[in-house]
Design a protein around this motif. Sequence first.
Motif, short mmCIF file in Angstrom:
data_model
loop_
_atom_site.label_atom_id
_atom_site.label_comp_id
_atom_site.label_asym_id
_atom_site.label_seq_id
_atom_site.Cartn_x
_atom_site.Cartn_y
_atom_site.Cartn_z
N ARG A 26 0.83 -1.20 0.00
CA ARG A 26 0.00 0.00 0.00
C ARG A 26 0.86 1.25 0.00
NH1 ARG A 26 -4.71 0.58 4.18
NH2 ARG A 26 -4.35 2.75 3.72
N GLN A 29 2.07 1.79 -3.39
CA GLN A 29 1.06 2.39 -4.27
C GLN A 29 0.88 3.87 -3.98
OE1 GLN A 29 -2.32 -0.02 -3.53
NE2 GLN A 29 -1.87 -1.44 -5.19
N GLN A 30 1.23 4.27 -2.78
CA GLN A 30 0.95 5.66 -2.40
C GLN A 30 1.99 6.65 -2.88
OE1 GLN A 30 -0.43 6.59 1.37
NE2 GLN A 30 -2.05 5.09 1.30
N PRO A 32 3.64 7.33 -5.64
CA PRO A 32 3.51 8.14 -6.87
C PRO A 32 2.53 9.30 -6.69
CG PRO A 32 3.30 5.80 -7.36
CD PRO A 32 3.27 5.93 -5.87
N ALA A 33 1.49 9.06 -5.89
CA ALA A 33 0.51 10.13 -5.69
C ALA A 33 1.19 11.36 -5.09
CB ALA A 33 -0.60 9.65 -4.77
N TYR A 34 2.05 11.14 -4.12
CA TYR A 34 2.70 12.29 -3.49
C TYR A 34 3.71 12.95 -4.41
CZ TYR A 34 0.37 10.79 0.73
OH TYR A 34 -0.59 10.46 1.63
N PHE A 36 3.23 13.15 -7.72
CA PHE A 36 2.35 13.97 -8.57
C PHE A 36 1.93 15.24 -7.85
CE2 PHE A 36 1.74 10.16 -11.13
CZ PHE A 36 1.57 10.70 -12.39
N LEU A 37 1.69 15.11 -6.54
CA LEU A 37 1.16 16.24 -5.79
C LEU A 37 2.24 17.20 -5.30
CD1 LEU A 37 -1.72 14.88 -3.57
CD2 LEU A 37 -1.84 16.62 -5.33
N TRP A 40 2.01 20.91 -6.06
CA TRP A 40 0.87 21.49 -5.37
C TRP A 40 1.13 21.60 -3.87
CZ3 TRP A 40 -2.35 19.45 -1.57
CH2 TRP A 40 -3.47 20.24 -1.26
N ALA B 95 -3.55 13.13 -9.56
CA ALA B 95 -3.46 12.47 -8.26
C ALA B 95 -4.81 12.49 -7.54
CB ALA B 95 -2.39 13.15 -7.40
N PHE B 96 -5.47 13.65 -7.54
CA PHE B 96 -6.75 13.74 -6.84
C PHE B 96 -7.83 12.89 -7.51
CE2 PHE B 96 -5.37 18.02 -5.08
CZ PHE B 96 -5.23 17.54 -3.80
N LEU B 99 -5.57 8.63 -8.24
CA LEU B 99 -4.70 7.84 -7.39
C LEU B 99 -5.29 7.77 -5.97
CD1 LEU B 99 -1.27 9.23 -8.61
CD2 LEU B 99 -2.44 7.16 -9.35
N ARG B 100 -4.95 6.67 -5.28
CA ARG B 100 -5.42 6.52 -3.91
C ARG B 100 -4.26 6.80 -2.97
NH1 ARG B 100 -9.13 2.34 -2.84
NH2 ARG B 100 -10.68 2.16 -4.49
N PHE B 101 -4.49 7.62 -2.00
CA PHE B 101 -3.46 7.85 -0.98
C PHE B 101 -4.16 8.33 0.28
CE2 PHE B 101 -3.44 12.48 -1.73
CZ PHE B 101 -3.97 12.52 -3.01
N ARG B 102 -3.49 8.12 1.40
CA ARG B 102 -4.18 8.30 2.66
C ARG B 102 -4.67 9.73 2.87
NH1 ARG B 102 -0.76 5.91 6.94
NH2 ARG B 102 -0.81 4.22 5.44
N MET B 103 -3.87 10.72 2.44
CA MET B 103 -4.24 12.11 2.72
C MET B 103 -5.17 12.70 1.65
SD MET B 103 -2.85 13.01 5.49
CE MET B 103 -2.71 14.80 5.49
N MET B 107 -6.55 16.65 1.89
CA MET B 107 -5.87 17.53 0.94
C MET B 107 -6.84 18.08 -0.10
SD MET B 107 -2.19 15.86 0.18
CE MET B 107 -0.79 16.18 1.24
#
Lengths: 320, 278
Positions: A26, A29-30, A32-34, A36-37, A40, B95-96, B99-103, B107
């Motif tokens: 998990r 998987q997480q 890449p999201a951060y 991308f973000l 921002w 991302a929003f 993608l899945r992420f905890r925050m 956010m």
Amino acid sequence: MSVLTTRPPDRTAGPPAPRKGRARRRREQQWPAYVFLSPWMIGAVALTLVPMAVSLYLSFTDYNLFDPPHWVGLRNYTEMLTEDPRYWRSVGTTLLYVVVAVPLKLGLALGVAMLLRNLGRGRAFYRSAFYAPSLLGASMSIALVWRALFNDGGTVARVLDAVGIHTGGWVGNPDYAVFAVVLLTVWQFGAPMVIFLAGLQQISPDLYEAAALDGAGRWRQFLSVTVPMLSPVVFFNLVLETIQSFQVFTPAFAISGGDGGPADSTLFYTLYLYERGFTASHMGYAAAMAWMLLLAIGAVTLILFRTSRSWVFYADEEDR
Amino acid sequence: MNTLTKRWLPHTVALVCLLLLLYPLGWLAATSLKPATEVATSLKLWPSHFEWSNYTTALDGVSGVPVGRLLGNSLLIAGGAVLGNVLSCSLAAYAFARLRFRMRKPMFGFMVATLMLPHHVVLIPQYIIFNRLGLVDTYWPLILPKFLATEAFFVFLVVQFMRGLPRELEESARIDGCGAFRTYWAITLPLSRPALITTAIFTFIWTWNDFFTQMIYLFAPEKFTITLALRSFVDQSSTSAYGPMFAMSVISVLPIVLFFAVFQRYLVQGMATSGLKG
């Protein structure tokens, strides 16, 4: 917390090893999201969150950008609310502007949208043409045109003279100057109009047919079909226009020549904020003004949302 | 009412409204070509003769900075802003939306909340930051924030659009072994083109029209944008220089008019579906 610690071990979850693996997967998987973000997130922290905290702090200080900020407690706020007539002048001007310009603009937008809906041919052309001022109106150029049109001897004064209404130039007259800014905003009714038009096209023709069968005339159809079906769009436009109107700057700056004149009649809130902060170097005072603006916008938006429950109609409400 | 008037009445009303609405634009074009003697004395739109020298005067610019340079400055800022917004907002939006992420929830909530935040609240600290960094009187304060997705409006716009896209293509790309970046770049980004074009056009026009931020951050006349120059033109000259002033006005709105002419379909569509304002 207590729930977590007192809960008995979960027997169905299986041995601990795969759970750890799942947790790692998990995490994998997480990340890449951060990534991308990350732009921002940097922006949100460095250019929004930290500045908000700093601005709140500065609002309790005396600060001129060069010397270190000097804590004055609530001084800025009390001065603003009790000792500064120009502050209240700017509040009054801005409120007058919001209360006059927003309904006029939305009314005109809805009226023209209703008119265009009934046009078969040429609707696309009219839609684009009516929308053009919304893009140009924010420019300095058009603000200058406005100043010339509403100036002494400008077109507006002359046309009004010709029909027997003697107003003189609006730009130099404290009683009228603010209405020149109002008209510049109303002139840009194309933006909400396009949204109204899209909303009108969503209304099923069956509803009008059914209403007509029940003997409803045009006015009745408008009140009983168009208004309720369009109310979410009206609400959306109302909130957006109100928030934007509180922050008007360029036209006020251009029409008044930058100082909110004549006699502070176009001293809009943001113009006064700019003057306090950047011309007079009272950054703390300007920060306090910005927080009052945030509070005011928050309060007005909240009131709009609260009252909307009684007049905004959502078609899918029964399904909820 | 007979059918003929019924058919033509709305058109007539619409046309009259339109003429009234477009009058200020016609006035701007006409005044930019009028000789100085006619500006204040005549209500007629059509000039008695075309005073092209208004434009040659305007081209000389302000404080010795020619209009070409001013336009170039505006173009640089607007171009940088477009690139920054499209890139950073689409990254964040992907991302929003996908993608899945905890925050994710807090956010996203914060991002939506900043839609309502008046710029003035963060204005002064941002100015202090750029001042400390020695970047006041450069273009960085005008361009850099766009690369950091500070305009929540566009993030939100692209999120809404991406959510409407079918997931199948992205899922099959995943199964074929594409990572998140490949999927974003090769699948989602091309599919999001309408939203990205809307973002690009509005960013361009808003940045071009912007006055407040430019006025705060730029001081040197050779760094001025056309908008800033226009304003100092007004300060320098009296009403006798109306002709050249409005010639310069025409030059400054020309890019917006061109953008509008070329992209009006996207603009109006983008507005209608997303609620973007002009």
